[in-house]
Enzyme design. Structure first.
Site, short mmCIF file in Angstrom:
data_model
loop_
_atom_site.label_atom_id
_atom_site.label_comp_id
_atom_site.label_asym_id
_atom_site.label_seq_id
_atom_site.Cartn_x
_atom_site.Cartn_y
_atom_site.Cartn_z
N LYS A 67 0.82 -1.23 0.00
CA LYS A 67 0.00 0.00 0.00
C LYS A 67 0.84 1.27 0.00
CE LYS A 67 -4.09 -2.13 2.00
NZ LYS A 67 -5.18 -2.05 3.00
N ASP A 104 -10.04 2.58 2.49
CA ASP A 104 -10.17 1.76 3.71
C ASP A 104 -10.93 2.48 4.82
OD1 ASP A 104 -8.89 -0.55 2.82
OD2 ASP A 104 -6.91 0.21 3.32
N GLY A 129 -3.32 -0.78 17.72
CA GLY A 129 -2.40 -0.89 16.60
C GLY A 129 -1.99 0.48 16.11
N ASN A 153 -0.74 0.63 21.43
CA ASN A 153 0.10 -0.24 20.59
C ASN A 153 1.15 -0.94 21.43
OD1 ASN A 153 0.68 -1.17 17.90
ND2 ASN A 153 2.58 0.02 18.00
N ARG A 158 5.31 4.23 18.88
CA ARG A 158 4.68 4.27 17.56
C ARG A 158 3.26 4.85 17.67
NH1 ARG A 158 4.37 -0.91 13.65
NH2 ARG A 158 4.28 0.40 11.81
N MET A 217 -10.70 -5.49 12.46
CA MET A 217 -10.59 -5.16 11.04
C MET A 217 -10.16 -6.38 10.23
SD MET A 217 -9.28 -1.24 11.44
CE MET A 217 -8.38 -1.23 9.93
N GLY A 241 -14.18 -7.74 10.21
CA GLY A 241 -14.13 -6.69 9.20
C GLY A 241 -14.62 -7.03 7.80
P1 ATR Z 1 -0.54 -3.28 9.10
O1 ATR Z 1 -0.36 -2.57 7.80
O2 ATR Z 1 -1.35 -4.54 9.03
O3 ATR Z 1 -1.01 -2.38 10.19
P2 ATR Z 1 2.10 -3.16 10.23
O4 ATR Z 1 2.32 -1.77 9.75
O5 ATR Z 1 3.20 -4.15 10.21
O6 ATR Z 1 0.92 -3.85 9.44
O7 ATR Z 1 1.51 -3.06 11.73
C1 ATR Z 1 1.13 -4.19 12.45
C2 ATR Z 1 0.48 -3.73 13.73
O8 ATR Z 1 0.11 -4.88 14.50
C3 ATR Z 1 1.40 -2.91 14.62
O9 ATR Z 1 0.62 -2.03 15.40
C4 ATR Z 1 2.03 -4.01 15.50
O10 ATR Z 1 2.55 -3.56 16.72
P3 ATR Z 1 4.05 -2.93 16.78
O11 ATR Z 1 3.96 -1.56 16.21
O12 ATR Z 1 4.38 -2.93 18.23
O13 ATR Z 1 4.92 -3.86 15.96
C5 ATR Z 1 0.81 -4.88 15.73
N1 ATR Z 1 1.12 -6.27 16.10
C6 ATR Z 1 1.60 -7.25 15.31
N2 ATR Z 1 1.72 -8.41 15.99
C7 ATR Z 1 1.29 -8.16 17.25
C8 ATR Z 1 1.16 -8.96 18.44
N3 ATR Z 1 1.49 -10.25 18.44
N4 ATR Z 1 0.68 -8.36 19.55
C9 ATR Z 1 0.32 -7.06 19.53
N5 ATR Z 1 0.43 -6.26 18.46
C10 ATR Z 1 0.91 -6.80 17.34
#
Ligand code: ATR
Length: 276
Positions: A67, A104, A129, A153, A158, A217, A241
């Site tokens: 994206k 989205d 997130g 998050n 972040r 979602m 979602g």
């Molecule tokens: P997307 O485009 O799907 O949002 P991304 O930019 O990689 O993908 O972000 C993934 C999100 O899921 C992030 O908020 C990530 O938390 P971090 O910023 O701390 O990495 C979160 N995430 C992924 N796996 C996770 C887990 N097991 N527990 C909690 N949060 C998780």
């Protein structure tokens, strides 16, 4: 005249439901178009997109992990794609320029408001997130004027950075999961990819109450880990979602074809398809 060509591009893309959705939209509205899936490794994304349009393609949906790359590749961006910093829809304009849009956030807002009848205005909203999925829906969510919007998050910084970056769109704050307090939230939206690994963000008991609406979602054939967790916490209502997926597709279809398809029948068909 031959049918106009559209596709979804991503990696992995084999399980994308977008062809199912757009084929139904096309039939319903009498549009002559085809819609396929294109698997694209990141290193080949630009070349694959350029070839698709050079060979006469009219529009693409873009899914993970492309994206942001699609936003860079676009000749022009809609304001909402510019804000999100990400593109999920590419449209070839009459002058040959490639327009990048992001449907989205509008898809989420439509699903919440029109399909699920969830009120955001004046409510306490928790967004889980701070990655691309959260960023894509943040401005439209703030536009619905919640009383409070907290972004939580795993990496708290972040979340704080994301909240600071969107301050112009409305008040929001970022924090870590363990800093989420203040009683049950009215609406909790999961924009983490944790569900895909069957993980649930470690939130304090009490964040979900018996009047909370919890929305993931993500979606699957079965309830996601987040939806199961929310139900176990006593949430009033939960949803995955699927509606957002169909609504963001409808927004893309409208951009491409100038007609707005009926979404309720397609959401019902998709639910039945996933159950079968
Ligand atoms: P997307 O485009 O799907 O949002 P991304 O930019 O990689 O993908 O972000 C993934 C999100 O899921 C992030 O908020 C990530 O938390 P971090 O910023 O701390 O990495 C979160 N995430 C992924 N796996 C996770 C887990 N097991 N527990 C909690 N949060 C998780």
């Amino acid at each position: 005249m031959s049918a106009d060509r559209y596709a979804v591009v991503g990696q992995p893309v084999a399980h994308s439901q977008s062809p199912f959705i757009h084929e139904r939209f096309a039939r319903q509205t009498g549009q002559a178009m085809t819609y396929s899936r294109i698997e694209a490794p990141p290193a080949q994304f630009d070349a694959i997109v350029k070839r698709f349009f050079a060979e006469g393609g009219k529009g693409l949906n873009v899914t993970l992990p492309h994206k942001q790359a699609a936003a860079i590749l676009s000749d022009d961006l809609t304001p909402r794609a510019q804000t999100a910093g990400a593109v999920n829809t590419l449209a070839l304009r009459a002058d040959g320029r490639l327009l990048g849009d992001n449907t989205d956030g509008a898809g989420l807002a439509r699903d919440l408001l029109n399909n699920l009848r969830v009120t955001i205005a004046g409510r306490r909203v928790l967004l889980l997130g701070a990655g691309g999925a959260a960023r894509g829906v943040l401005a439209p969510l703030l536009g619905l004027k919640p009383a409070e919007l907290t972004i939580a998050n795993r990496s708290p910084d972040r979340a704080r950075e994301l909240a600071a970056g969107f301050a112009a769109f409305g008040e929001c704050r970022g924090c870590g999961f363990d800093e989420v307090r203040g009683g049950p939230y009215d609406v909790i939206l999961n924009a983490t990819s944790a569900s895909l690994a069957s993980h649930v963000p470690p939130l304090h008991a009490g964040v979900v109450g018996n009047r909370s609406f919890c929305y993931d979602m993500a979606y699957g054939r079965e309830d996601t880990a987040f939806v199961r967790w929310a139900q176990a916490q006593g949430a009033a209502r939960t949803s995955m979602g699927l509606g957002m997926l169909v609504e963001q597709a409808a927004e893309a279809f409208h951009l491409w074809r100038g007609v707005r398809p009926d979404t309720a029948s397609v959401i019902a068909a998709l639910k039945a398809e996933l159950r079968s």
